[in-house]
Design a protein around this motif. Structure first.
Motif, PDB file in Angstrom:
ATOM      1  N   THR A 468      -8.158  -6.921   2.509  1.00 58.19           N
ATOM      2  CA  THR A 468      -7.655  -6.564   3.830  1.00 58.19           C
ATOM      3  C   THR A 468      -8.127  -7.563   4.879  1.00 58.19           C
ATOM      4  O   THR A 468      -9.074  -8.326   4.642  1.00 58.19           O
ATOM      5  CB  THR A 468      -8.112  -5.147   4.204  1.00 58.19           C
ATOM      6  N   LEU A 526      -5.607   0.502   5.818  1.00 59.88           N
ATOM      7  CA  LEU A 526      -4.355  -0.107   5.388  1.00 59.88           C
ATOM      8  C   LEU A 526      -3.249   0.932   5.265  1.00 59.88           C
ATOM      9  O   LEU A 526      -2.103   0.706   5.675  1.00 59.88           O
ATOM     10  CB  LEU A 526      -4.581  -0.807   4.041  1.00 59.88           C
ATOM     11  N   TRP A 530      -0.542   1.054   8.736  1.00 63.81           N
ATOM     12  CA  TRP A 530       0.434   0.037   8.377  1.00 63.81           C
ATOM     13  C   TRP A 530       1.678   0.096   9.267  1.00 63.81           C
ATOM     14  O   TRP A 530       2.216  -0.935   9.679  1.00 63.81           O
ATOM     15  CB  TRP A 530       0.825   0.185   6.910  1.00 63.81           C
ATOM     16  N   LEU A 574      -2.034  -4.482  11.928  1.00 60.99           N
ATOM     17  CA  LEU A 574      -1.982  -4.747  10.487  1.00 60.99           C
ATOM     18  C   LEU A 574      -0.684  -5.431  10.053  1.00 60.99           C
ATOM     19  O   LEU A 574      -0.738  -6.471   9.392  1.00 60.99           O
ATOM     20  CB  LEU A 574      -2.186  -3.449   9.715  1.00 60.99           C
TER      21      LEU A 574
END
Length: 896
Positions: A468, A526, A530, A574
């Protein structure tokens, strides 16, 4: 008739001339636009400078509520744009604390002073420098400041708890005369460690000039590529007219695909039971009971068949259990039955029974008993539940609220890892889809270069998913630098402060230092963020690193373009980062692909290098190391092609060599400039550099050589006479003069570094440990990579299998010189005076020269003469998938 024919010829010549002049004008217009963009994006019309108020921070002053600090000084220079200072503390203890800051100019006796800044600054919102692990308060001034103006900066603590441990950095070394620092109206010996910012006008000519040269060369390269593409397209159209046969993209032999899917199913089944299942039952405690925190509790005996009731409000979703507090001794064979009833509707939400021995998590004088539900309540935030606790067994003592109503002390437990199941499914589908694409490419016998391109892009997507943002070393600093360039592309005004930029509120990642270590929270982030959009478009002044001293703006341009596109589309942090990473990935993979096409031999070595985990980690991140690797390999590929190819170099080849050579000198302080030896040897082999035949040229060459030797002697004498005081340099790095004055000691330091860290370089270069070196890849995968590299060294193709001794010497000299330059750069920039080994060197710095070392290891006795490119790339893909899966398993097992 003859006159008319001449007239037609004259008209066609005029038409062709006007067409050429039009193309030249278009080319000039494009060049002017590009140069303007370079100056706008890469050049700085104002250079941000710093005036340090004091020396290095060597002390701290504790700050609590109502602590008053005041700084008075005369402006040493006009045009001061802001002020900053640093503080220490634990972010979890900041709470509502902050600073009340006032900055103004004007003499103390004047009642009306010009306000430069006045605001309350929340501690929790301040910028965090993850490299130095410090918090920084930045105060941009408004208005004009002239030299000699009296500046007064007042800082007062606001709502800071007494036990917070927050302190401001101070220094006993006064760097600016006339500055007075007061604490609570008492002048201290130490003063506030801070800095004033100002700007100097002017354009940084050298970076703009270098980048302009690269862009102009890129412009000509694009023109040549376009013309060649048109010629190739015309020839392909002619071939299509002759043949109309089509290949079946989906062959009937699907057994390999089914076998791959079956293996992946078994692997993910193992991942589910080894990594996901244990993490599903990790419970995170919610807010403690207020009565428990205040100590207003007492133990009460609970007998067989008795019941307790408590109404409570739940603050978060995924309520997965409740924590009770027991007193020893207790009956481990006793049973608790807990019922949750919704307060408004009186509906029974759940009812379950647990034995006491199943609930005990910690045996102490106040033992904790965690009552875990069979399945969490997904939507529990804001709900009011009536909790009924029934007990059967020998009497036990249970912690109660001391209010006479027998209310038990309860702490809600939240099951936050329920996302792991859907996330693993998404990840499994992603790997299965990539694997099916790879199998289809193998079945269709795709050319090795294109097959390598597909495999590397797919593996890059997988790597940037499991690693990540911020997990790759120094990625946070590289993201900040790309963000600076993105601001210039979008025309966002400069902050006028060296360490600060404007960011969207969703992009201010003050937790980057924490997120650099992979954990379950990394994958939760994540999964949950997202699809987040940017939300508030308000710009925020934040601390940001600037690493353009290590590499020019061009190395950050792909990531900056990705960030810019994400901001224009309104994406959250992200998805914007994955877009920037993808731009970096595509540019770097394309460079390696071009190098692979040009190499006359050693293709298998390049494939094995590019598929190493450390290489995939870098090219799938926002790090400028990805472009350094791509440019170095592209330069090496074209140099080797030019050395061994008998045909004349085309314009595209020459322009590519020039671009890559210029860019190699624009990064890492020039540590890869020794690779120019390859270019020099290429010019010698092609006859472009010859020993002069005439006496005049020979004399001129000897004279130039003498001048260079004399200049080197002058530099050595100058460095030899530089004074080196061991006491005054104990907090500084080694100077370059130390290398000249103490050559034997320096050689011993280099030896200590090589012997002591060789194993670390090896595992970092292969990629056994990735991220911040805590993400380990164990067992059979590292052995597979080592065998893959060994196989690539012994496998050769169309060219004579062993390169000549002269070329081996040139290759090794280039590689060893670059490694030595890396050592020297870190010796004088990152190693404290007195250390016995060089610090800061990492294995990934040797990737750009690894091909030269490996190809020089070939000999005539151990050679496999068959071409196994596609098979080796397939093995590299399998090892890459194994690496990705191991990263996920290790993260889930080790992280919490």
């Amino acid at each position: 008739m003859q006159y008319q024919y001449k007239k037609v010829l004259n008209f066609s010549w005029m038409k062709r001339e006007s067409k050429n002049s039009g193309s030249v004008v278009s080319l000039l217009i494009i060049a002017v636009v590009i140069l303007t963009a370079i100056i706008r994006i890469c050049g700085n019309t104002a250079q941000n400078q710093i005036l340090w108020i004091s020396g290095a921070a060597d002390d701290t002053v504790k700050v609590v509520d109502s602590t008053y600090l005041e700084l008075n000084l005369e402006a040493p220079i006009g045009g001061i744009t802001g002020f900053s200072f640093e503080f220490n503390g634990n972010r979890e203890e900041f709470g509502e604390g902050g600073f009340l800051v006032t900055a103004e100019i004007g003499e103390e006796e004047l009642q009306e002073k010009q306000k430069l800044y006045q605001s309350r600054i929340a501690l929790v919102d301040q910028a965090f420098d993850y490299q130095s692990e410090r918090f920084k308060v930045m105060i941009p001034f408004k208005g004009e400041i002239k030299q000699g103006d009296h500046i007064r900066i007042a800082i007062m603590g606001s709502a800071i708890p007494e036990k917070s441990g927050i302190s401001i950095k101070t220094s006993s070394q006064f760097g600016m005369a006339g500055a007075v620092f007061e604490i609570n109206d008492f002048v201290q010996d130490s003063m506030l460690s801070g800095a004033l910012y100002y700007q100097t006008k002017g354009v940084t000519v050298i970076p703009v000039l270098r980048e302009s040269i690269v862009f102009i060369l890129l412009l000509f390269l694009g023109k040549e590529i376009w013309e060649k593409h048109k010629e190739k397209k015309q020839s392909l159209e002619k071939q299509k007219e002759k043949t109309s046969s089509k290949k079946n993209f989906f062959p009937r032999q699907n057994l390999p695909t089914l076998f791959v899917l079956l293996v992946l199913l078994v692997v993910f089944d193992y991942v589910y039971y080894a990594g996901v299942i244990p993490r599903l039952y990790d419970m995170r405690g919610g807010k403690e009971d207020p009565a428990y925190e205040k100590g207003e509790t007492a133990y009460m005996e609970l007998g067989d068949g008795e019941a307790l009731f408590r109404e409570m409000e739940i603050e978060e979703n995924y309520l997965g259990g409740l924590k009770l507090y027991l007193k020893e001794p207790f009956d481990e064979n006793g049973f608790f039955t807990i019922e949750l009833i919704e307060a408004e509707s009186q509906d029974l939400i759940l009812s379950t029974k647990k034995a006491v021995y199943e609930m005990i998590k910690k045996d102490e004088e106040g033992a904790e008993a965690e009552f875990i539900f069979d399945s969490p309540i997904r939507k529990s935030a804001g709900a009011h539940y009536l909790t009924a606790i029934y007990y059967s067994g020998e009497p036990i003592s249970l912690l109660m609220i001391d209010d006479g109503q027998n209310h038990p002390v309860l702490t809600p437990l939240y099951q936050k890892n329920v996302f792991l199941k859907p996330l693993l499914c998404i990840f499994a589908i992603l790997i299965a889809a990539c694997s099916v694409i790879v199998v289809i490419c193998i079945q269709n016998k795709m050319k090795v270069e294109k097959f390598f391109l597909v495999v590397t892009v797919l593996l890059g997507i997988l790597f940037q998913t499991v690693l990540t943002p911020f997990a790759v070393p120094d990625e946070a600093a590289h993201i900040d630098t790309a963000y600076r360039i993105s601001n210039r592309i979008l025309g966002i005004e400069d902050t006028r402060m060296k360490d600060a930029i404007w960011k969207r509120m969703c992009d201010n990642r003050t937790d980057s230092g924490i997120r650099r270590h992979l954990s379950v929270d990394s994958y939760r982030w994540l999964y949950e963020d997202w699809f987040q959009t940017e939300g508030n478009r308000t710009g925020q002044l934040v601390y940001a690193s600037d690493t353009r001293a290590n590499a020019d703006s061009l190395f950050f341009l792909p990531a900056a373009v990705g960030i810019t596109v994400g901001r224009i589309l309104g994406l959250g942090f992200l998805p914007m980062m994955f877009l920037a990473r993808t731009f970096n990935l595509l540019v770097c993979v394309w460079m390696i692909y071009l190098a692979l096409k040009k190499l006359p031999f050693g293709k298998s070595v390049l494939c094995a290098m590019a598929l190493l985990p450390i290489t995939l980690q870098e090219i799938a991140s926002c790090s400028y190391d990805s472009l350094i690797i791509g440019i170095a390999l592209l330069y090496i590929g074209y140099c080797v092609f030019a050395i061994y190819s008998p045909r004349k170099l085309e314009k595209i080849d020459v322009l590519t060599l020039l671009i890559t050579a210029v860019m190699l000198g624009m990064c890492k302080g020039g540590v890869y400039i020794p690779l120019y030896l390859l270019g020099g040897w290429m010019l010698i082999k092609r006859g472009c550099i010859r020993f002069p035949q005439s006496k005049k040229l020979q004399i001129a060459g000897v004279a130039a050589l003498i001048v260079l030797v004399l200049a080197g002697i002058v530099i050595l004498v100058f460095l030899y006479r530089q004074p080196i005081d061991a006491y005054s340099m104990r907090y500084s790095n080694y100077p370059l003069a130390y290398l000249v004055q103490h050559p034997l000691r320096t050689i011993r330091i280099f030896e200590n570094t090589l012997y002591g860290d060789f194993y670390n370089y090896l595992i970092q270069c292969i990629g056994i440990r990735m991220g911040y070196f805590q993400t380990a890849v164990d067992f059979i995968t590292p052995i597979g990579y080592i065998l893959l590299i060994c196989a690539s060294v012994t496998c050769d193709e169309r060219h004579p299998y062993i390169i000549g001794m002269k070329e081996k010497c040139v290759f090794l000299a280039s590689a060893v010189s670059s490694v030595g330059a890396v050592y020297l750069a870190f010796f004088i920039s990152n190693t404290r005076f007195g250390d016995i080994a060089i610090s800061g060197i990492q294995g990934r710095y040797f990737i750009p020269v690894l091909w030269l070392v490996l190809i020089s290891m070939r000999n005539g006795k151990i050679v496999h003469k068959k071409k196994r490119y596609r098979r080796m790339v397939s093995i590299g893909y399998v090892l890459g998938v194994c690496t990705v899966i191991q990263v996920v398993i290790n993260t889930l097992i080790a992280g919490s």
